[in-house]
Design a protein around this motif. Sequence first.
Motif, PDB file in Angstrom:
ATOM      1  N   ILE A  78      40.845  48.254  44.913  1.00  0.00           N
ATOM      2  CA  ILE A  78      41.387  47.561  43.729  1.00  0.00           C
ATOM      3  C   ILE A  78      42.903  47.418  43.849  1.00  0.00           C
ATOM      4  O   ILE A  78      43.476  46.367  43.555  1.00  0.00           O
ATOM      5  N   TYR A  79      43.550  48.491  44.306  1.00  0.00           N
ATOM      6  CA  TYR A  79      45.012  48.483  44.452  1.00  0.00           C
ATOM      7  C   TYR A  79      45.456  47.392  45.421  1.00  0.00           C
ATOM      8  O   TYR A  79      46.376  46.621  45.126  1.00  0.00           O
ATOM      9  N   GLN A  80      44.779  47.301  46.569  1.00  0.00           N
ATOM     10  CA  GLN A  80      45.181  46.347  47.591  1.00  0.00           C
ATOM     11  C   GLN A  80      44.893  44.912  47.171  1.00  0.00           C
ATOM     12  O   GLN A  80      45.735  44.025  47.312  1.00  0.00           O
ATOM     13  N   ASN A  81      43.679  44.670  46.656  1.00  0.00           N
ATOM     14  CA  ASN A  81      43.266  43.304  46.337  1.00  0.00           C
ATOM     15  C   ASN A  81      43.967  42.740  45.108  1.00  0.00           C
ATOM     16  O   ASN A  81      44.336  41.565  45.078  1.00  0.00           O
ATOM     17  N   LYS A  86      47.056  39.972  44.477  1.00  0.00           N
ATOM     18  CA  LYS A  86      47.050  39.100  43.303  1.00  0.00           C
ATOM     19  C   LYS A  86      48.221  39.346  42.355  1.00  0.00           C
ATOM     20  O   LYS A  86      48.330  38.669  41.323  1.00  0.00           O
ATOM     21  N   LYS A  87      49.071  40.349  42.687  1.00  0.00           N
ATOM     22  CA  LYS A  87      50.264  40.654  41.883  1.00  0.00           C
ATOM     23  C   LYS A  87      49.922  41.066  40.452  1.00  0.00           C
ATOM     24  O   LYS A  87      50.700  40.836  39.519  1.00  0.00           O
ATOM     25  N   MET A  88      48.751  41.661  40.242  1.00  0.00           N
ATOM     26  CA  MET A  88      48.352  42.070  38.889  1.00  0.00           C
ATOM     27  C   MET A  88      49.015  43.397  38.530  1.00  0.00           C
ATOM     28  O   MET A  88      49.233  44.252  39.379  1.00  0.00           O
ATOM     29  N   THR A  89      49.304  43.554  37.257  1.00  0.00           N
ATOM     30  CA  THR A  89      49.864  44.816  36.780  1.00  0.00           C
ATOM     31  C   THR A  89      48.752  45.825  36.554  1.00  0.00           C
ATOM     32  O   THR A  89      47.566  45.476  36.504  1.00  0.00           O
ATOM     33  N   PHE A  90      49.119  47.084  36.404  1.00  0.00           N
ATOM     34  CA  PHE A  90      48.128  48.132  36.130  1.00  0.00           C
ATOM     35  C   PHE A  90      47.412  47.869  34.814  1.00  0.00           C
ATOM     36  O   PHE A  90      46.221  48.141  34.672  1.00  0.00           O
ATOM     37  N   GLU A  91      48.132  47.327  33.846  1.00  0.00           N
ATOM     38  CA  GLU A  91      47.522  47.037  32.547  1.00  0.00           C
ATOM     39  C   GLU A  91      46.468  45.947  32.681  1.00  0.00           C
ATOM     40  O   GLU A  91      45.372  46.040  32.093  1.00  0.00           O
ATOM     41  N   ALA A  92      46.788  44.904  33.453  1.00  0.00           N
ATOM     42  CA  ALA A  92      45.808  43.830  33.663  1.00  0.00           C
ATOM     43  C   ALA A  92      44.590  44.346  34.427  1.00  0.00           C
ATOM     44  O   ALA A  92      43.445  43.973  34.136  1.00  0.00           O
ATOM     45  N   ILE A  93      44.807  45.219  35.405  1.00  0.00           N
ATOM     46  CA  ILE A  93      43.695  45.810  36.167  1.00  0.00           C
ATOM     47  C   ILE A  93      42.811  46.651  35.256  1.00  0.00           C
ATOM     48  O   ILE A  93      41.579  46.623  35.362  1.00  0.00           O
ATOM     49  N   SER A  94      43.416  47.383  34.343  1.00  0.00           N
ATOM     50  CA  SER A  94      42.640  48.256  33.451  1.00  0.00           C
ATOM     51  C   SER A  94      41.717  47.441  32.545  1.00  0.00           C
ATOM     52  O   SER A  94      40.603  47.876  32.222  1.00  0.00           O
ATOM     53  N   LYS A  95      42.149  46.251  32.124  1.00  0.00           N
ATOM     54  CA  LYS A  95      41.306  45.422  31.261  1.00  0.00           C
ATOM     55  C   LYS A  95      40.102  44.868  32.020  1.00  0.00           C
ATOM     56  O   LYS A  95      39.027  44.700  31.444  1.00  0.00           O
ATOM     57  N   VAL A  96      40.283  44.600  33.301  1.00  0.00           N
ATOM     58  CA  VAL A  96      39.192  44.044  34.107  1.00  0.00           C
ATOM     59  C   VAL A  96      38.165  45.116  34.463  1.00  0.00           C
ATOM     60  O   VAL A  96      36.946  44.892  34.392  1.00  0.00           O
ATOM     61  N   HIS A  97      38.626  46.304  34.805  1.00  0.00           N
ATOM     62  CA  HIS A  97      37.735  47.351  35.329  1.00  0.00           C
ATOM     63  C   HIS A  97      37.453  48.482  34.347  1.00  0.00           C
ATOM     64  O   HIS A  97      36.834  49.478  34.737  1.00  0.00           O
ATOM     65  N   GLU A  98      37.937  48.348  33.126  1.00  0.00           N
ATOM     66  CA  GLU A  98      37.686  49.338  32.084  1.00  0.00           C
ATOM     67  C   GLU A  98      38.117  50.737  32.518  1.00  0.00           C
ATOM     68  O   GLU A  98      37.385  51.719  32.400  1.00  0.00           O
ATOM     69  N   ILE A  99      39.308  50.833  33.031  1.00  0.00           N
ATOM     70  CA  ILE A  99      39.931  52.105  33.363  1.00  0.00           C
ATOM     71  C   ILE A  99      41.341  52.057  32.795  1.00  0.00           C
ATOM     72  O   ILE A  99      42.028  51.043  32.895  1.00  0.00           O
ATOM     73  N   SER A 100      41.776  53.111  32.152  1.00  0.00           N
ATOM     74  CA  SER A 100      43.066  53.076  31.470  1.00  0.00           C
ATOM     75  C   SER A 100      44.213  52.948  32.482  1.00  0.00           C
ATOM     76  O   SER A 100      44.093  53.425  33.618  1.00  0.00           O
ATOM     77  N   PRO A 101      45.303  52.296  32.102  1.00  0.00           N
ATOM     78  CA  PRO A 101      46.444  52.169  33.009  1.00  0.00           C
ATOM     79  C   PRO A 101      46.970  53.516  33.479  1.00  0.00           C
ATOM     80  O   PRO A 101      47.329  53.670  34.643  1.00  0.00           O
ATOM     81  N   ALA A 102      47.021  54.498  32.560  1.00  0.00           N
ATOM     82  CA  ALA A 102      47.513  55.823  32.933  1.00  0.00           C
ATOM     83  C   ALA A 102      46.604  56.482  33.966  1.00  0.00           C
ATOM     84  O   ALA A 102      47.066  57.109  34.929  1.00  0.00           O
ATOM     85  N   GLN A 103      45.278  56.344  33.760  1.00  0.00           N
ATOM     86  CA  GLN A 103      44.327  56.957  34.693  1.00  0.00           C
ATOM     87  C   GLN A 103      44.395  56.279  36.065  1.00  0.00           C
ATOM     88  O   GLN A 103      44.413  56.943  37.103  1.00  0.00           O
ATOM     89  N   PHE A 125      56.435  38.650  38.362  1.00  0.00           N
ATOM     90  CA  PHE A 125      56.203  37.962  37.095  1.00  0.00           C
ATOM     91  C   PHE A 125      56.651  36.510  37.191  1.00  0.00           C
ATOM     92  O   PHE A 125      55.922  35.584  36.812  1.00  0.00           O
ATOM     93  N   TRP A 126      57.872  36.296  37.711  1.00  0.00           N
ATOM     94  CA  TRP A 126      58.382  34.938  37.804  1.00  0.00           C
ATOM     95  C   TRP A 126      57.646  34.132  38.873  1.00  0.00           C
ATOM     96  O   TRP A 126      57.464  32.920  38.728  1.00  0.00           O
ATOM     97  N   ALA A 127      57.218  34.795  39.935  1.00  0.00           N
ATOM     98  CA  ALA A 127      56.477  34.089  40.986  1.00  0.00           C
ATOM     99  C   ALA A 127      55.146  33.562  40.449  1.00  0.00           C
ATOM    100  O   ALA A 127      54.711  32.454  40.784  1.00  0.00           O
ATOM    101  N   LYS A 128      54.498  34.355  39.598  1.00  0.00           N
ATOM    102  CA  LYS A 128      53.221  33.926  39.012  1.00  0.00           C
ATOM    103  C   LYS A 128      53.417  32.790  38.012  1.00  0.00           C
ATOM    104  O   LYS A 128      52.548  31.935  37.849  1.00  0.00           O
ATOM    105  N   ARG A 129      54.579  32.788  37.343  1.00  0.00           N
ATOM    106  CA  ARG A 129      54.800  31.778  36.300  1.00  0.00           C
ATOM    107  C   ARG A 129      55.432  30.490  36.838  1.00  0.00           C
ATOM    108  O   ARG A 129      55.539  29.512  36.102  1.00  0.00           O
ATOM    109  N   GLU A 130      55.887  30.494  38.081  1.00  0.00           N
ATOM    110  CA  GLU A 130      56.606  29.337  38.603  1.00  0.00           C
ATOM    111  C   GLU A 130      55.808  28.034  38.512  1.00  0.00           C
ATOM    112  O   GLU A 130      56.349  27.012  38.056  1.00  0.00           O
ATOM    113  N   PRO A 131      54.538  27.981  38.915  1.00  0.00           N
ATOM    114  CA  PRO A 131      53.791  26.707  38.800  1.00  0.00           C
ATOM    115  C   PRO A 131      53.717  26.192  37.362  1.00  0.00           C
ATOM    116  O   PRO A 131      53.877  24.993  37.110  1.00  0.00           O
TER     117      PRO A 131
END
Length: 481
Positions: A78-81, A86-103, A125-131
């Motif tokens: 998950i960390y690598q992919n 994909k430049k996702m934050t820990f918070e965004a990852i937690s919403k997808v996989h149902e694991i808390s950001p802290a955990q 953040f800016w790289a993702k928003r550029e398009p």
Amino acid sequence: MTKRSRRASKLTRAECEEIHSVYYVAKGLGCGAIGKKIGLSKSSVSRNFKKYDLPLRSNIEATQLSNRKWSDRDIEKIYQNEHINKKMTFEAISKVHEISPAQFSARCAKLGLKARSKAEATECFWAKREPEIRKIYEQYIHDAKPVDEIACELDCSISQVYRCFKHFEYQMKSLRGSNLTDDDVSQIVKLNAEEQAPREIEENLGISSSTVRNVLKKLGIEPRKHEEAVNLALRRGRDKNRKSINANIKFEFFEQMTPQLAWFLGAVCSDGSIGFNYGPNKITCSFSLASIDKDFVDKLGMLVGLSPSKSASSTSSKPIWTLRCSNKLFVGHLEELGVSNNKSSSVTIPEAIPPELIRHFIRGYFEGDGCVSKTCKGTLKFSLSSKSEKLIRSVAEVLFEQAGIGICGKRRSLSHVSSPNCPCLTVYKRSVKDSDLVMYVISSSSLEMLEKLYCYLYQNVDEAYRMNRKFNVFKKALGSL
């Protein structure tokens, strides 16, 4: 009772048992994950389970369950992919996989997987928003949509849209916050060159003063200093209700040393002061000169373009008349001429005054801190005092060298600080009663010396440049002897 607590109190035993069975036991979710699904906080879910005696996992059991659910290999994947690729934050990852950001963060730290730094996260953040921002900018630059409509669609402010454009260094159609044309800009520059303030330009062109300042700053035009701007405005009749004391200051008075300037400096060194107030954003310079003699203060004020103000005295029944201003240029001129802050114990005759004009300085100082009067024996006595020993010694030397005023007899008092063979007037050291203050005094009761002093101070001096009260006392006392 808050909305959340009311929601928690409505859960019945049957609802809690169902939630506990479906989510907590079957799916192995924690109280925090369950709370997100049903709209409650983690603590509310936990309290409801405890309320109906539903079993909860210990911390060790919860950790073991999480480790079984998410293996180290899963976390690394998950960390690598998602975090790296994909430049996702820990918070965004937690919403997808149902694991808390802290955990998720704790598991990554345990495996030595570092989270992005703040700078790297900002860059992602800016790289993702550029398009998205580029698409918005194309709509803006081709007049497909105005900025306010774009801001409304994105649910943000207009300034936020401009900040996004600025980050990618996109060229603006006009200066930010305005719809100015080239003609508007040229008019602003022209009126500024005519010494109009931003507020006056706002009244004339209908363009806000803040926009005017931004235009001038963008063009590299330096704003006028505050004192200069205030004086220019007041000379044109602006702010008539504002009682400015800086409006008519005669700065040209300080450009050349004259008898009048030497007299003014003497008065300032006796009864005047300059000061500095160090604020959080700026330094305020101030000047003041006070006396109970209105005629004296009026004459000094006429020289520099200041009007005296009246106030009550705490030690006398007579009112005090004061000249004051807060002007950096005015105070700067006084500093250049030798007047310093906290001058009382260190003041001396300014070096800028040539020898032939020192008598005017001494006259100004005498009219502030000097005294001439008749004693109880009917004799006339002159005295001059100061906290500055250096000044009194200098005045005594000048009076001896230029007017021939010196001692007439032996030095009998033990309080003098003059050398035994010095021919100048004796300098005495006096302690003020009930105080640690020490004063240095020169005085004389010799009629011959007093006549010389009178001629030295007032010969060929116009009435406009002297204190009439002390002059008249001096003249009357000498005439009666």
